[in-house]
Design a protein around this motif. Structure first.
Motif, PDB file in Angstrom:
ATOM      1  N   GLN A  90      -4.231   4.542  -6.271  1.00 36.27           N
ATOM      2  CA  GLN A  90      -5.294   5.058  -5.404  1.00 36.27           C
ATOM      3  C   GLN A  90      -6.673   4.817  -5.991  1.00 36.27           C
ATOM      4  OE1 GLN A  90      -4.219   9.130  -4.546  1.00 36.27           O
ATOM      5  NE2 GLN A  90      -2.551   8.526  -3.180  1.00 36.27           N
TER       6      GLN A  90
ATOM      7  N   ASN B  96      -6.926   1.508  -4.203  1.00 36.46           N
ATOM      8  CA  ASN B  96      -6.919   1.728  -2.756  1.00 36.46           C
ATOM      9  C   ASN B  96      -6.669   3.210  -2.489  1.00 36.46           C
ATOM     10  OD1 ASN B  96      -6.551   1.867  -0.016  1.00 36.46           O
ATOM     11  ND2 ASN B  96      -4.823   0.441   0.061  1.00 36.46           N
TER      12      ASN B  96
ATOM     13  N   GLN C  64      -6.280   4.805   0.043  1.00 39.20           N
ATOM     14  CA  GLN C  64      -5.369   5.075   1.156  1.00 39.20           C
ATOM     15  C   GLN C  64      -3.906   4.760   0.818  1.00 39.20           C
ATOM     16  OE1 GLN C  64      -6.630   6.700   3.778  1.00 39.20           O
ATOM     17  NE2 GLN C  64      -8.506   6.590   2.534  1.00 39.20           N
TER      18      GLN C  64
ATOM     19  N   THR D 103       0.822  -1.214   0.000  1.00 35.77           N
ATOM     20  CA  THR D 103       0.000   0.000   0.000  1.00 35.77           C
ATOM     21  C   THR D 103       0.856   1.264   0.000  1.00 35.77           C
ATOM     22  OG1 THR D 103      -0.137   0.018   2.423  1.00 35.77           O
ATOM     23  CG2 THR D 103      -1.877  -1.152   1.227  1.00 35.77           C
TER      24      THR D 103
END
Length: 277
Positions: free
Chosen positions: A97, A100, A102, A77
């Motif tokens: 992004q 995800n 975050q 991530t």
């Protein structure tokens, strides 16, 4: 080339008489953030191979597919993008992004144009930052306060060296493999390394690759080395390669069946992803 008719006056901190790697790539991609001196480099390389712009195009396509893979198929991530270059329509943070929101992205570059444009565009993205460092000085970069604080160095990180290492021209003091070893040694277990690089295909297209290399090296930019697959494999320092390994960028999990034959430029840039156990 786009933007070739009228260059805006350069800001005081930018020298429009010397080509910039980031601006040359921008010119290859028909961007508007380049000057005549950058377009001159592009025209020179196109004399060796008219389709030379596909070096940049395939590099960008590989970046998008590689980042999409990492975001969708791994637990990573956070991303460290070395030599991020000028912003385009699909940057690393846009791709990851989208999967995800975050996901954290740290871009690193030391080109004044990149820093000026990048910081403006990233102001509204709280999970993305831009750091000014020399990507060929890994120890200093890795010790940067923002790099240390924005990324969790106890969790896997994706390190991106996309279209960067072939512009390193200080091999007499430190090799590209040494630079990558410094980065890889610092990465936590479970991290991924993504590299793309100009390729000497070692076939009937090698002569064209060498002509493009000669144009790059003897331009005012003075960098752009084409290496063999064996030489590029060494940059991963023995890490476990993700299938299909180190291949031409166009062959790394393309979005569909190939109906058109690859040209010389498309055959002359390779990429791959590896995982640190």
């Amino acid at each position: 080339m786009s933007g070739a008719t009228s260059d805006k006056p350069a800001p005081a901190h930018i020298d429009p008489t010397k080509p910039s790697i980031a601006r040359v790539y921008d010119a290859f991609l028909n961007g508007k953030d380049n000057y005549e001196v950058d377009r001159e480099v592009v025209r020179g390389v196109q004399k060796a191979a008219p389709e030379a712009a596909d070096l940049a195009v395939e590099n960008r396509r590989f970046l998008i597919r590689a980042c999409r893979f990492l975001a969708q198929q791994t637990d990573v991530t956070q991303y460290l993008d070395c030599g991020s270059g000028l912003p385009t329509a699909e940057n690393v943070h846009h791709v990851v992004q989208r999967v995800n929101p975050q996901a954290r992205v740290v871009y690193v570059d030391n080109d004044p144009v990149v820093l000026a444009h990048g910081r403006t565009l990233l102001e509204e993205n709280e999970n993305t930052v831009l750091v000014a460092e020399d990507i060929f000085e890994p120890e200093k970069l890795l010790d940067n306060e923002v790099v240390r604080s924005e990324l969790d160095w106890n969790e896997p990180i994706a390190l991106l060296q996309l279209g960067t290492l072939h512009h390193y021209n200080r091999e007499d003091t430190r090799t590209r493999k040494d630079i990558m070893r410094a980065y890889i040694d610092a990465l936590p277990s479970g991290s991924y390394v993504v590299i793309s690089h100009f390729l000497n295909p070692e076939d009937e297209y090698s002569a064209t690759a060498r002509k493009m290399e000669d144009m790059f090296l003897h331009s005012m930019m003075g960098s752009g080395t084409f290496s063999t697959k064996a030489e590029l494999q060494e940059l991963f320092n023995g890490l476990e390669m993700i299938d299909p390994g180190l291949v031409r960028c166009a062959d790394w999990w393309p979005d569909g069946p190939r109906l058109k034959q690859l040209n010389a430029a498309q055959r002359s840039i390779a990429g791959g992803i590896a995982r640190k156990a």
